[in-house]
Design a protein around this motif. Structure first.
Motif, PDB file in Angstrom:
ATOM      1  N   VAL A 125       0.846  -1.200   0.000  1.00 45.06           N
ATOM      2  CA  VAL A 125       0.000   0.000   0.000  1.00 45.06           C
ATOM      3  C   VAL A 125       0.876   1.242   0.000  1.00 45.06           C
ATOM      4  CG1 VAL A 125      -1.674   1.350   1.326  1.00 45.06           C
ATOM      5  CG2 VAL A 125      -1.974  -1.113   1.106  1.00 45.06           C
ATOM      6  N   GLU A 126       1.937   1.216   0.783  1.00 45.06           N
ATOM      7  CA  GLU A 126       2.851   2.367   0.832  1.00 45.06           C
ATOM      8  C   GLU A 126       3.475   2.626  -0.530  1.00 45.06           C
ATOM      9  OE1 GLU A 126       6.820   3.904   3.205  1.00 45.06           O
ATOM     10  OE2 GLU A 126       5.693   2.210   3.999  1.00 45.06           O
ATOM     11  N   SER A 127       3.854   1.582  -1.233  1.00 45.99           N
ATOM     12  CA  SER A 127       4.462   1.779  -2.553  1.00 45.99           C
ATOM     13  C   SER A 127       3.429   2.135  -3.626  1.00 45.99           C
ATOM     14  CB  SER A 127       5.259   0.537  -2.960  1.00 45.99           C
ATOM     15  OG  SER A 127       4.410  -0.571  -3.123  1.00 45.99           O
ATOM     16  N   LEU A 128       2.177   1.703  -3.468  1.00 45.85           N
ATOM     17  CA  LEU A 128       1.139   1.987  -4.471  1.00 45.85           C
ATOM     18  C   LEU A 128       0.558   3.390  -4.348  1.00 45.85           C
ATOM     19  CD1 LEU A 128      -0.820  -1.403  -4.412  1.00 45.85           C
ATOM     20  CD2 LEU A 128       0.543  -0.492  -6.307  1.00 45.85           C
ATOM     21  N   VAL A 129       0.229   3.820  -3.116  1.00 43.89           N
ATOM     22  CA  VAL A 129      -0.458   5.103  -2.939  1.00 43.89           C
ATOM     23  C   VAL A 129       0.284   6.083  -2.036  1.00 43.89           C
ATOM     24  CG1 VAL A 129      -2.750   4.190  -3.398  1.00 43.89           C
ATOM     25  CG2 VAL A 129      -1.914   4.226  -1.065  1.00 43.89           C
ATOM     26  N   GLY A 130       1.390   5.682  -1.449  1.00 41.72           N
ATOM     27  CA  GLY A 130       2.168   6.602  -0.617  1.00 41.72           C
ATOM     28  C   GLY A 130       1.848   6.452   0.860  1.00 41.72           C
ATOM     29  N   ARG A 131       2.600   7.201   1.665  1.00 37.48           N
ATOM     30  CA  ARG A 131       2.430   7.164   3.115  1.00 37.48           C
ATOM     31  C   ARG A 131       1.155   7.900   3.503  1.00 37.48           C
ATOM     32  NH1 ARG A 131       5.998   4.818   5.793  1.00 37.48           N
ATOM     33  NH2 ARG A 131       5.578   5.858   7.764  1.00 37.48           N
ATOM     34  N   PRO A 132       0.500   7.465   4.569  1.00 39.66           N
ATOM     35  CA  PRO A 132      -0.777   8.081   4.967  1.00 39.66           C
ATOM     36  C   PRO A 132      -0.602   9.395   5.714  1.00 39.66           C
ATOM     37  CG  PRO A 132      -0.203   6.366   6.498  1.00 39.66           C
ATOM     38  CD  PRO A 132       0.843   6.333   5.413  1.00 39.66           C
ATOM     39  N   THR A 133      -1.701  10.156   5.763  1.00 39.34           N
ATOM     40  CA  THR A 133      -1.752  11.387   6.540  1.00 39.34           C
ATOM     41  C   THR A 133      -1.780  11.062   8.027  1.00 39.34           C
ATOM     42  OG1 THR A 133      -3.010  12.396   4.758  1.00 39.34           O
ATOM     43  CG2 THR A 133      -3.051  13.520   6.875  1.00 39.34           C
ATOM     44  N   ALA A 134      -2.511  10.019   8.390  1.00 39.16           N
ATOM     45  CA  ALA A 134      -2.636   9.615   9.795  1.00 39.16           C
ATOM     46  C   ALA A 134      -2.722   8.098   9.870  1.00 39.16           C
ATOM     47  CB  ALA A 134      -3.890  10.237  10.413  1.00 39.16           C
ATOM     48  N   LYS A 135      -2.322   7.571  11.028  1.00 35.38           N
ATOM     49  CA  LYS A 135      -2.417   6.131  11.261  1.00 35.38           C
ATOM     50  C   LYS A 135      -3.312   5.898  12.456  1.00 35.38           C
ATOM     51  CE  LYS A 135       2.140   4.960   9.486  1.00 35.38           C
ATOM     52  NZ  LYS A 135       3.411   4.297   9.752  1.00 35.38           N
ATOM     53  N   GLY A 136      -3.929   4.712  12.507  1.00 32.91           N
ATOM     54  CA  GLY A 136      -4.759   4.345  13.639  1.00 32.91           C
ATOM     55  C   GLY A 136      -3.941   4.236  14.909  1.00 32.91           C
ATOM     56  N   LEU A 137      -4.587   4.387  16.032  1.00 36.91           N
ATOM     57  CA  LEU A 137      -3.896   4.342  17.315  1.00 36.91           C
ATOM     58  C   LEU A 137      -3.377   2.947  17.646  1.00 36.91           C
ATOM     59  CD1 LEU A 137      -6.312   6.600  19.361  1.00 36.91           C
ATOM     60  CD2 LEU A 137      -4.139   7.228  18.329  1.00 36.91           C
ATOM     61  N   LEU A 138      -4.097   1.929  17.223  1.00 35.81           N
ATOM     62  CA  LEU A 138      -3.665   0.559  17.462  1.00 35.81           C
ATOM     63  C   LEU A 138      -2.689   0.138  16.377  1.00 35.81           C
ATOM     64  CD1 LEU A 138      -7.148  -0.963  18.294  1.00 35.81           C
ATOM     65  CD2 LEU A 138      -5.397  -0.224  19.902  1.00 35.81           C
ATOM     66  N   GLN A 139      -1.717  -0.683  16.735  1.00 37.73           N
ATOM     67  CA  GLN A 139      -0.715  -1.144  15.780  1.00 37.73           C
ATOM     68  C   GLN A 139      -1.387  -1.866  14.611  1.00 37.73           C
ATOM     69  OE1 GLN A 139       2.421  -0.471  15.702  1.00 37.73           O
ATOM     70  NE2 GLN A 139       2.945  -1.772  13.974  1.00 37.73           N
ATOM     71  N   GLY A 140      -1.206  -1.346  13.407  1.00 40.56           N
ATOM     72  CA  GLY A 140      -1.726  -1.990  12.212  1.00 40.56           C
ATOM     73  C   GLY A 140      -3.234  -1.871  12.031  1.00 40.56           C
ATOM     74  N   SER A 141      -3.905  -0.998  12.790  1.00 41.34           N
ATOM     75  CA  SER A 141      -5.363  -0.936  12.696  1.00 41.34           C
ATOM     76  C   SER A 141      -5.852  -0.247  11.434  1.00 41.34           C
ATOM     77  CB  SER A 141      -5.944  -0.225  13.916  1.00 41.34           C
ATOM     78  OG  SER A 141      -5.532   1.125  13.940  1.00 41.34           O
ATOM     79  N   GLY A 142      -5.127   0.724  10.926  1.00 41.38           N
ATOM     80  CA  GLY A 142      -5.572   1.380   9.710  1.00 41.38           C
ATOM     81  C   GLY A 142      -4.753   2.595   9.362  1.00 41.38           C
ATOM     82  N   TRP A 143      -4.819   2.970   8.089  1.00 43.92           N
ATOM     83  CA  TRP A 143      -4.168   4.175   7.595  1.00 43.92           C
ATOM     84  C   TRP A 143      -5.267   5.083   7.077  1.00 43.92           C
ATOM     85  CZ3 TRP A 143       0.697   2.613   4.301  1.00 43.92           C
ATOM     86  CH2 TRP A 143       1.649   2.030   5.135  1.00 43.92           C
ATOM     87  N   TYR A 144      -5.101   6.407   7.282  1.00 42.83           N
ATOM     88  CA  TYR A 144      -6.110   7.380   6.895  1.00 42.83           C
ATOM     89  C   TYR A 144      -5.482   8.465   6.033  1.00 42.83           C
ATOM     90  CZ  TYR A 144      -8.320   4.977  10.726  1.00 42.83           C
ATOM     91  OH  TYR A 144      -8.812   4.004  11.533  1.00 42.83           O
ATOM     92  N   TYR A 145      -6.007   8.626   4.839  1.00 37.16           N
ATOM     93  CA  TYR A 145      -5.574   9.675   3.921  1.00 37.16           C
ATOM     94  C   TYR A 145      -6.648  10.757   3.956  1.00 37.16           C
ATOM     95  CZ  TYR A 145      -2.449   6.031   2.203  1.00 37.16           C
ATOM     96  OH  TYR A 145      -1.507   5.047   2.111  1.00 37.16           O
ATOM     97  N   VAL A 146      -6.273  11.966   4.351  1.00 41.99           N
ATOM     98  CA  VAL A 146      -7.237  13.046   4.566  1.00 41.99           C
ATOM     99  C   VAL A 146      -6.922  14.203   3.622  1.00 41.99           C
ATOM    100  CG1 VAL A 146      -8.224  14.634   6.257  1.00 41.99           C
ATOM    101  CG2 VAL A 146      -7.355  12.412   7.001  1.00 41.99           C
ATOM    102  N   GLY A 147      -7.946  14.735   2.969  1.00 40.91           N
ATOM    103  CA  GLY A 147      -7.771  15.890   2.096  1.00 40.91           C
ATOM    104  C   GLY A 147      -8.965  16.814   2.186  1.00 40.91           C
ATOM    105  N   SER A 148      -8.722  18.113   2.074  1.00 40.27           N
ATOM    106  CA  SER A 148      -9.820  19.078   2.080  1.00 40.27           C
ATOM    107  C   SER A 148      -9.533  20.190   1.080  1.00 40.27           C
ATOM    108  CB  SER A 148     -10.042  19.663   3.477  1.00 40.27           C
ATOM    109  OG  SER A 148      -8.896  20.349   3.916  1.00 40.27           O
ATOM    110  N   ARG A 149     -10.590  20.858   0.657  1.00 38.64           N
ATOM    111  CA  ARG A 149     -10.482  21.963  -0.300  1.00 38.64           C
ATOM    112  C   ARG A 149     -11.157  23.183   0.314  1.00 38.64           C
ATOM    113  NH1 ARG A 149     -12.933  22.732  -6.291  1.00 38.64           N
ATOM    114  NH2 ARG A 149     -11.369  24.213  -6.979  1.00 38.64           N
ATOM    115  N   TRP A 150     -10.450  24.318   0.320  1.00 46.00           N
ATOM    116  CA  TRP A 150     -10.940  25.560   0.912  1.00 46.00           C
ATOM    117  C   TRP A 150     -11.059  26.636  -0.161  1.00 46.00           C
ATOM    118  CZ3 TRP A 150     -11.818  26.301   6.223  1.00 46.00           C
ATOM    119  CH2 TRP A 150     -11.509  25.204   7.015  1.00 46.00           C
ATOM    120  N   ARG A 151     -12.027  27.541   0.032  1.00 43.22           N
ATOM    121  CA  ARG A 151     -12.204  28.665  -0.892  1.00 43.22           C
ATOM    122  C   ARG A 151     -12.059  29.967  -0.121  1.00 43.22           C
ATOM    123  NH1 ARG A 151     -17.905  29.934  -3.399  1.00 43.22           N
ATOM    124  NH2 ARG A 151     -18.151  30.547  -1.250  1.00 43.22           N
TER     125      ARG A 151
END
Length: 147
Positions: free
Chosen positions: A48-74
């Motif tokens: 996953v790291e090689s396909l889409v890159g490192r995540p914005t945030a990781k889950g608190l538990l070891q290996g629980s999940g990766w979170y990619y977060v994005g927002s758009r502002w005007r």
């Protein structure tokens, strides 16, 4: 008289261009093409790291999940910035390190909405964390952090 008209036209032009919206993007959310390369049950955390890159945030538990977060502002003139869209992609992992789930969440009228998901046997383990990310972005300013 001609000088006054030129000054008025210049002022009017500057006024109109100052009211042009400016868009800013924060964070990173992988596009669907990149996420389609992730195979639930087969792709590993390293893949996953090689396909889409490192995540914005990781889950608190070891290996629980990766979170990619994005927002758009005007930004529009003298008005305060307004968040137009917010999106979170959650990639959950099984205990053996393979992907167990890929979900995409959005924010519609202040409510978390599931935009897409690929589930094997269970939902995302830490939906509360996703709700916190979506609910807290934009609710603080840099001045509050450094006070």
């Amino acid at each position: 008289m001609m000088m006054m008209i030129r000054g008025l036209l210049l002022s009017l032009t500057l006024f109109i261009t100052a009211c042009t919206p400016v868009y800013r993007h924060h964070g990173y959310v992988p596009p669907d093409q990149d996420l389609s390369a992730i195979v639930v049950g087969e792709t590993t955390q390293f893949d996953v790291e090689s396909l889409v890159g490192r995540p914005t945030a990781k889950g608190l538990l070891q290996g629980s999940g990766w979170y990619y977060v994005g927002s758009r502002w005007r930004d529009f003139g003298a008005l305060p910035p307004k968040e137009i869209s917010r999106e979170v992609v959650a990639v959950s992992f099984a205990p053996d390190g393979t992907v167990s789930n890929v979900e995409r969440f959005g924010l519609e009228q202040g409510r978390v909405v599931t935009l897409s998901q690929r589930v094997t046997d269970s939902n995302v383990v830490s939906v509360g964390f996703i709700r916190q990310i979506l609910g807290n972005m934009g609710n603080f300013s840099a001045g509050q952090v450094f006070d």
